[in-house]
Enzyme design. Structure first.
Site, mmCIF file in Angstrom:
data_model
loop_
_atom_site.group_PDB
_atom_site.id
_atom_site.type_symbol
_atom_site.label_atom_id
_atom_site.label_comp_id
_atom_site.label_asym_id
_atom_site.label_seq_id
_atom_site.Cartn_x
_atom_site.Cartn_y
_atom_site.Cartn_z
ATOM 1 N N GLU A 185 0.857 -1.189 0.000
ATOM 2 C CA GLU A 185 0.000 0.000 0.000
ATOM 3 C C GLU A 185 0.886 1.230 0.000
ATOM 4 O O GLU A 185 2.070 1.147 0.311
ATOM 5 C CB GLU A 185 -0.848 0.046 1.288
ATOM 6 C CG GLU A 185 -2.072 -0.815 1.272
ATOM 7 C CD GLU A 185 -2.815 -0.781 2.602
ATOM 8 O OE1 GLU A 185 -2.500 0.074 3.451
ATOM 9 O OE2 GLU A 185 -3.700 -1.626 2.782
ATOM 10 N N HIS B 137 5.296 17.574 7.197
ATOM 11 C CA HIS B 137 5.775 16.504 6.325
ATOM 12 C C HIS B 137 7.019 15.848 6.892
ATOM 13 O O HIS B 137 7.795 15.245 6.188
ATOM 14 C CB HIS B 137 6.030 17.035 4.913
ATOM 15 C CG HIS B 137 4.761 17.257 4.175
ATOM 16 N ND1 HIS B 137 4.272 16.400 3.246
ATOM 17 C CD2 HIS B 137 3.845 18.237 4.295
ATOM 18 C CE1 HIS B 137 3.115 16.828 2.800
ATOM 19 N NE2 HIS B 137 2.828 17.960 3.420
#
Lengths: 291, 390
Positions: free
Chosen positions: A209, A247
């Site tokens: 994934e 991030h």
């Protein structure tokens, strides 16, 4: 042959008498899994599903000789349950529970490693050796015995992949759901070499994934160590960019964890990468024919 | 779950992590009052939204008089802020944080995140504060220092020394200050089940103090049950309305731009279904994972949410039953057609646990716009064709 579990594996269930634990333990018993008992604090001495209940994992291990524990306790107690299993001498804890706090899993996994216990999950469908032993929540009937090993982050893609492999006339040695949480137990890089060493496994299906970089690490290992054909699918090519505030996580792993990045790394390692899970079966057929 | 800057700073203050003084307000008048209370002589007027890059987007401005505070508050409150971390539509500013201006000597970067590879928290720091940290990582990675902290031993003195020397902080008093700052930050990261804390910039003042000038915090959703104070900070106006509504029913929903509504069990298969639709030339309208405990009610709710999107031209229900039993999904589909006006073709693929019972239920119901598919590929192809009007 198979990996990690087989028809002789003795299994206990932590969270044995709860609703989920009971339902799935019963299904596992019906499949033929040697469930030898279970643990529910304060219910020690009782019998459940025709098997003895113990107060502690240590007692259960001592009296049954179990080596694997299937864990169904509620999320807040998963860390505790895993550490208890590790200290009681369990070899492999299969953690089905969804929603365990990440901090608890950091602690529990470090403790398990210290005691030499392997873990699978959390938040995974479990592990199954076809027609021998099912430790988890997967629909057992779709797993026909055969020569394909399967590793997947996603539960339902494990079923989808298996179903296609079996519809093509092949079958499964062992299928392992590793889960997709931030902290997981056994992953591609521990399981791929096990399948490589298993004489019955002829082909490996790997389902990943987006997020993290386990698939990138796997690509490196496959290039160096795996000689058997590998078919891979990475879910999330069309998923929107994550809605995160910072991030920092992406910088840590050194990659953005996109499907594209993972697919390219696997392809460069010689893996057959399919763009849709609907193509897994056909790709396995091709891989088996080339052998 | 994410929180606003002003909330992150409340948590910082609780742990003794130094921040400038500030007050959150929701009106222009309150902004001026807050500025008076803080005293000045300079103030920073900051938009409170859950996204970074607010300064570049015009949501953070300096005021030197109370009139300027009023002017800026009026300008920023109610504006739609677009930054590199928001969607193209941007986010409406409903809250402001009025903060004391700081005496900034220089700026650093400091964050705590989980390192998934090492499986422990990692402190990241840089002398390149105030910059986009992704750019620093790409252009000058040597300017980022990382220190992994094993939670079993916690933040020790050597971690602190590594940090101080790594940032080139040589004054002993300043070393003490930065070490104490990081130690407290790490403690709160662990105790509050944070997923990430990012302070950019972390400033050094003229007197050698360190202050968190900004603060971003995200928390582990799985741990919110034992963090009631954090959960109380949740701001639903920052979240997508449909996603919040879906979550009430155990559904995980994310809207996308396409035409084919998807209802799938499991996040992996849901993404795989979207990928397959895309591969076959269609476009997915949403991600929807019905989860492990789907029943008639949740499926009906799923249809309702999908159909709210006027772009949807077909719905693909793709279920591989493990824990989810297909017969329950079938009943849910029938229920949904009674509760909601399902006016688009519905392609249904049910496999796994109780699949034969499910197909019997669907056949008996005899619903006109329902198309049965035999497998994933077949279902996606039929959905793409139906959306195109074939």
């Amino acid at each position: 042959m198979s990996i990690l579990i087989n028809k002789d594996t003795k299994v206990i269930v932590q969270g044995f008498t709860g609703k989920e634990g009971s339902f799935h333990a019963e299904q596992c018993l019906a499949y033929g899994t040697k469930i030898v008992g279970g643990v529910t604090p304060n219910k020690g001495g009782q019998e459940h599903l025709g098997r003895p209940v113990f107060n502690t994992v240590a007692e259960a291990v001592k009296s049954t000789g179990a080596t694997v524990s299937m864990i169904f306790v509620p999320p807040a107690f998963v860390g505790d349950a895993v550490m208890e299993a590790a200290e009681a001498g369990i070899d492999l804890a299969v953690i089905i529970t969804e929603g365990a706090p990440v901090k608890d899993m950091q602690m529990a996994k470090a403790h398990a490693t210290k005691h030499g216990m392997k873990t699978l999950g959390p938040n995974c469908p479990g592990i199954i050796t076809a027609e021998e032993c099912k430790i988890g929540i997967m629909p057992g009937s779709i797993f026909k015995k055969g020569n394909v090993g399967l590793i997947s982050k996603s539960g339902t893609l494990t079923y989808e992949g298996t179903n296609q492999v079996c519809n093509e006339g092949f079958g499964i040695t062992t299928a392992v759901g590793i889960g997709g949480d931030p902290i997981i137990g056994l992953s591609y890089n521990q399981l791929l070499p096990m399948f490589e060493a298993d004489p019955e496994t002829e082909c490996i299906v790997m389902i990943g994934e987006i997020g993290g970089d386990l698939e990138i690490q796997a690509a490196k290992l496959i290039k160096e160590q795996i000689t058997k054909p590998v078919v891979a699918f990475i879910a999330g090519q069309t998923a929107p960019k994550g809605k995160t505030m910072g991030h920092a996580g992406a910088i840590v792993s050194g990659s953005a964890g996109t499907a594209k990045e993972k697919m390219e790394a696997l392809e460069a390692a010689g893996v057959t990468v399919v763009v849709s899970p609907a193509e897994i079966g056909k790709a396995v057929t091709k891989a088996m024919a080339k052998k | 779950m994410n929180v606003h800057e002003y909330q992150a700073k409340q948590i910082f203050a609780e742990y003794g992590v130094p921040t400038p003084k500030g007050i959150m307000v929701e009106s222009v008048d309150a902004a001026v009052e807050a500025a008076k209370e803080l005293g000045g002589p300079i103030w920073v007027v900051k938009a409170q939204i859950h996204a970074g890059g607010r300064g570049l987007g015009g949501g953070v401005k300096l005021a030197k008089t109370l009139d300027e505070v009023r002017e800026l508050a009026d300008e920023i409150l109610g504006m739609t802020l677009v930054t590199h971390q928001t969607t193209a539509e941007g986010k409406l500013v409903q809250k402001l944080y009025i903060e004391d201006g700081a005496d900034i000597k220089d700026e650093f970067y400091l964050s705590v995140v989980l390192d998934r590879k090492l499986e422990m928290p990692l402190i990241m720091a840089s002398t390149e504060g105030g910059m986009n940290i992704e750019d620093v990582a790409e252009n000058t990675p040597e300017k980022i220092i990382t220190i992994a902290v094993d939670p079993a031993i916690g933040f020790q003195g050597f971690h602190g020394r590594e940090l101080a020397f790594g940032l080139g902080i040589t004054d002993k008093g300043e070393q003490k200050n930065i070490i104490s700052f990081a130690q407290k930050l790490f403690k709160l990261y662990m105790e509050k089940d944070a997923e990430m804390i990012e302070i950019n910039p972390l400033v050094r003042t003229g007197s050698g103090e360190f202050l968190a000038l900004d603060g971003k915090m995200g928390f582990d959703n799985s741990a919110l049950g034992r963090q009631p104070e954090i959960l109380a900070m949740r701001d639903l106006t920052e979240e997508d309305e449909d996603e919040v509504e879906a979550a009430k029913y155990g559904l995980s929903y994310v809207a996308l731009d396409g035409e084919i509504g998807c209802m799938v069990n499991g996040a992996g298969l849901a993404m795989g279904t979207m990928d397959t639709i895309n591969y076959m030339g269609g476009t997915p309208a949403n991600f929807l994972d019905v989860g492990g405990s789907a029943n008639a009610e949740t499926v009906a709710k799923g249809f309702e949410i999908i159909l709210k999107n006027p772009k949807v031209k077909a719905i693909f229900v793709n279920i591989f039953g493990g824990i989810v039993r297909c017969d329950r999904i079938a009943n849910g589909i029938i229920e949904a057609t009674k509760l909601t006006d399902v006016n688009v073709p519905v392609i249904v693929r049910l496999d796994g646990t109780n699949a034969p019972e499910a197909s019997e239920i669907l056949n008996k119901a005899n619903i006109s716009n329902l198309i049965v598919a035999s497998d994933l590929g077949d279902g996606a192809a039929k959905a793409v064709a139906a959306a195109k009007g074939n």
